[in-house]
Write a protein that holds these residues in place. Structure first.
Motif, PDB file in Angstrom:
ATOM      1  N   ALA A   1      51.326-158.794 -30.350  1.00 62.00           N
ATOM      2  CA  ALA A   1      52.120-158.531 -31.573  1.00 62.00           C
ATOM      3  C   ALA A   1      53.503-157.965 -30.969  1.00 62.00           C
ATOM      4  O   ALA A   1      54.454-158.101 -31.935  1.00 62.00           O
ATOM      5  CB  ALA A   1      51.546-157.601 -32.721  1.00 62.00           C
ATOM      6  N   GLY A   2      53.634-157.540 -29.845  1.00 61.03           N
ATOM      7  CA  GLY A   2      54.659-157.353 -29.373  1.00 61.03           C
ATOM      8  C   GLY A   2      55.104-155.815 -29.785  1.00 61.03           C
ATOM      9  O   GLY A   2      56.372-155.435 -29.681  1.00 61.03           O
ATOM     10  N   ILE A   3      54.166-154.946 -30.360  1.00 57.52           N
ATOM     11  CA  ILE A   3      54.431-153.919 -30.711  1.00 57.52           C
ATOM     12  C   ILE A   3      54.112-152.549 -29.565  1.00 57.52           C
ATOM     13  O   ILE A   3      54.859-151.425 -29.682  1.00 57.52           O
ATOM     14  CB  ILE A   3      53.187-153.417 -31.818  1.00 57.52           C
ATOM     15  N   VAL A   4      53.391-152.873 -28.718  1.00 60.94           N
ATOM     16  CA  VAL A   4      53.577-151.936 -27.670  1.00 60.94           C
ATOM     17  C   VAL A   4      53.578-152.881 -26.225  1.00 60.94           C
ATOM     18  O   VAL A   4      53.305-154.010 -26.089  1.00 60.94           O
ATOM     19  CB  VAL A   4      51.942-151.040 -27.394  1.00 60.94           C
ATOM     20  N   GLU A   5      53.725-151.981 -25.311  1.00 56.79           N
ATOM     21  CA  GLU A   5      53.640-152.551 -23.731  1.00 56.79           C
ATOM     22  C   GLU A   5      53.291-151.737 -22.840  1.00 56.79           C
ATOM     23  O   GLU A   5      53.152-150.590 -22.973  1.00 56.79           O
ATOM     24  CB  GLU A   5      55.190-152.929 -23.223  1.00 56.79           C
ATOM     25  N   ARG A   6      52.490-152.322 -21.766  1.00 52.99           N
ATOM     26  CA  ARG A   6      51.913-151.532 -20.813  1.00 52.99           C
ATOM     27  C   ARG A   6      52.689-151.550 -19.428  1.00 52.99           C
ATOM     28  O   ARG A   6      53.274-152.854 -19.266  1.00 52.99           O
ATOM     29  CB  ARG A   6      50.534-152.039 -20.395  1.00 52.99           C
ATOM     30  N   ILE A   7      53.137-150.589 -18.996  1.00 59.55           N
ATOM     31  CA  ILE A   7      53.916-150.560 -17.912  1.00 59.55           C
ATOM     32  C   ILE A   7      53.082-149.831 -16.553  1.00 59.55           C
ATOM     33  O   ILE A   7      52.844-148.704 -16.996  1.00 59.55           O
ATOM     34  CB  ILE A   7      55.414-149.824 -17.908  1.00 59.55           C
ATOM     35  N   ARG A   8      53.180-150.663 -15.589  1.00 58.57           N
ATOM     36  CA  ARG A   8      52.514-149.669 -14.234  1.00 58.57           C
ATOM     37  C   ARG A   8      53.338-148.824 -13.929  1.00 58.57           C
ATOM     38  O   ARG A   8      54.541-148.798 -13.620  1.00 58.57           O
ATOM     39  CB  ARG A   8      52.299-150.886 -13.235  1.00 58.57           C
ATOM     40  N   SER A   9      52.715-147.504 -13.508  1.00 61.72           N
ATOM     41  CA  SER A   9      53.551-146.475 -12.912  1.00 61.72           C
ATOM     42  C   SER A   9      54.405-146.637 -11.800  1.00 61.72           C
ATOM     43  O   SER A   9      53.569-147.526 -10.788  1.00 61.72           O
ATOM     44  CB  SER A   9      52.776-145.067 -12.987  1.00 61.72           C
ATOM     45  N   LYS A  10      55.459-146.220 -11.378  1.00 63.90           N
ATOM     46  CA  LYS A  10      56.023-146.581 -10.119  1.00 63.90           C
ATOM     47  C   LYS A  10      55.518-145.625  -9.095  1.00 63.90           C
ATOM     48  O   LYS A  10      55.432-145.811  -7.879  1.00 63.90           O
ATOM     49  CB  LYS A  10      57.602-146.584 -10.375  1.00 63.90           C
ATOM     50  N   LYS A  11      54.961-144.409  -9.581  1.00 64.75           N
ATOM     51  CA  LYS A  11      54.654-143.111  -8.614  1.00 64.75           C
ATOM     52  C   LYS A  11      52.991-143.728  -8.447  1.00 64.75           C
ATOM     53  O   LYS A  11      52.593-143.228  -7.161  1.00 64.75           O
ATOM     54  CB  LYS A  11      54.723-142.015  -9.375  1.00 64.75           C
ATOM     55  N   ASP A  12      52.351-143.888  -9.322  1.00 64.23           N
ATOM     56  CA  ASP A  12      50.737-144.203  -9.178  1.00 64.23           C
ATOM     57  C   ASP A  12      50.550-145.508  -9.692  1.00 64.23           C
ATOM     58  O   ASP A  12      50.368-145.817 -10.932  1.00 64.23           O
ATOM     59  CB  ASP A  12      50.065-142.884  -9.721  1.00 64.23           C
TER      60      ASP A  12
END
Length: 156
Positions: free
Chosen positions: A79-90
């Motif tokens: 629905a475009g309400i949340v996004e998942r972003i992979r950590s740059k540190k881990d």
């Protein structure tokens, strides 16, 4: 039945009636109860100066199992309400955020949700509602404590 059993039954009855009232009514038309709980936690966490939340954090804080959380997050992401972003540190860690679309979407839904406690305040009066809110917090804290002790007894 002794007085403790009678009071226990009364507490359980009140708890179940309140839970059923909340679960049986869709608080907002745009999302499920669990979706609104996830968005609420993400919304409140967005300005906090600590690590972003992961699905594991959401599961732990909301007492939702991982498979169910994945369904919730998939629906919110579609629905475009949340996004998942992979950590740059881990690279193993995936952080979850409300999107630019999700923030006003949740704010609108939250205003809709607030109609329920506002109606309670109107019917109970501000002083009773304040006492009830404080009691609910105390009960939740006690319940968490009891459940952590209960859980540790049942794991062994």
């Amino acid at each position: 039945m002794n007085s403790t059993e009678i009071l226990s039954e009364a507490l359980l009855d009140g708890w179940l009636r309140m839970s059923m009232s909340i679960w049986n009514e869709r608080l907002v038309s745009a999302m499920t109860y669990n979706e609104s709980m996830v968005c609420n936690l993400l919304y409140k966490h967005r300005n906090v100066q600590e690590a972003p939340l992961t699905a594991t954090d959401l599961c732990r804080r909301l007492h939702i199992r991982k498979p169910q959380m994945n369904v919730i997050l998939n629906n919110l992401e579609k629905a475009g309400i949340v996004e998942r972003i992979r950590s740059k540190k881990d690279k193993r860690s995936v952080h979850i955020f409300l999107t630019e679309k999700g923030i006003p979407f949740y704010e609108k839904a939250h205003r809709e949700i607030l109609r329920l406690p506002e109606a309670l305040i109107e019917r109970m009066g501000a002083e009773k509602a304040k006492t009830f809110a404080e009691s609910m917090k105390e009960v939740a804290d006690c319940f968490d404590s009891v459940m952590s002790q209960y859980g540790s007894k049942n794991k062994g």
